[in-house]
Design a protein around this motif. Structure first.
Motif, short mmCIF file in Angstrom:
data_model
loop_
_atom_site.label_atom_id
_atom_site.label_comp_id
_atom_site.label_asym_id
_atom_site.label_seq_id
_atom_site.Cartn_x
_atom_site.Cartn_y
_atom_site.Cartn_z
N UNK B 91 0.89 -1.04 0.01
CA UNK B 91 0.12 -0.18 -0.08
C UNK B 91 0.69 1.16 0.09
N UNK B 102 -3.56 10.98 5.89
CA UNK B 102 -2.99 10.29 4.84
C UNK B 102 -4.06 9.47 3.93
N UNK B 104 -4.73 6.54 1.16
CA UNK B 104 -4.02 5.39 0.74
C UNK B 104 -4.60 5.07 -0.77
N UNK B 105 -3.67 4.42 -1.41
CA UNK B 105 -4.08 3.78 -2.87
C UNK B 105 -4.82 2.41 -2.45
N UNK B 106 -5.08 1.76 -3.63
CA UNK B 106 -6.04 0.53 -3.56
C UNK B 106 -5.01 -0.59 -3.44
#
Lengths: 111, 113
Positions: B91, B102, B104-106
């Motif tokens: 991640x 923050x 998060x991406x996938x």
């Protein structure tokens, strides 16, 4: 070691009830505790942050408490809905950097 | 972009192969983080960048792991000579400043066979 612990068993509740999730920490006093939601196949999404000098914080149907005596944070979802079903992660930090996460608790809300 | 983008979404590597995982943070975000998440566990911190500077790499599990962010934007996490224990979701997260939320991406799911 500085652990952060969440109940690894899934929590099953009925729609409309209040869900309460627990986060315990040992051997230190974090400056912040943060709660995230994670859906399968997705990254965590930030929900709430509570500071060590705050006892409670609210956001819509969500409420977080921080008890430094018990070394515990409770996360409540009131009037729960099936869409609230997800894994909820607790994380400690001294700032917004270097989060240390618990293992997460899976919440299942049944219609 | 609208959010943190990671690629590839899935990666299967043979043991011993080198892999490179890419993270495109939200435009203008100063801070960038990499985390590793094993199945059924919470994410574990790997490394942190502020702009192009890698300020904390204490979570990198071995010297086979290397991360860079040369221009303070896109970041790459490289794993050399992959091992089965490297199988996990990686991640990436970014934040606007040091003390802000923050995003998060996938994640990239890496499977080493």
């Amino acid at each position: 070691s500085q652990k952060i612990e969440q109940n690894s068993e899934a929590l099953n509740i009925q729609e409309g009830k209040t869900a309460t999730l627990t986060c315990n920490y040992t051997n230190y006093s974090p400056a912040y505790l943060q709660w995230y939601r994670q859906d399968p196949g997705r990254g965590p999404v930030f929900l709430l942050l509570i500071r060590e000098n705050e006892k409670e914080k609210r956001k819509e149907r969500l409420k977080v408490t921080f008890d430094t005596t018990l070394k515990q944070s409770l996360f409540h979802i009131t009037a729960s809905q099936p869409a609230d079903s997800a894994t909820y992660l607790c994380a400690r930090s001294t700032g917004f950097q270097k989060l240390v996460f618990g293992t997460g608790t899976r919440l299942l809300v049944s219609p | 972009g609208a959010g943190v983008s990671q690629s590839p979404r899935y990666k299967v590597a043979k043991r011993g192969q080198d892999v490179a995982l890419r993270c495109d943070p939200i435009s203008g975000h100063v801070s960038l983080f990499w985390y590793q998440q094993a199945l059924g566990q919470g994410p574990e911190f790997l490394t942190y960048f502020q702009n192009e500077a890698q300020l904390d790499k204490s979570g990198l599990p071995s010297d086979r792991f290397f991360a860079e962010r040369p221009e303070g934007s896109v970041s790459t996490l490289k794993i050399q000579r992959t091992q089965q224990e490297d199988s996990a979701v990686y991640l990436c997260a970014s934040s606007l400043a040091v003390d802000t939320e923050a995003f998060f991406g996938q994640g990239t799911r890496l499977t080493v066979v």
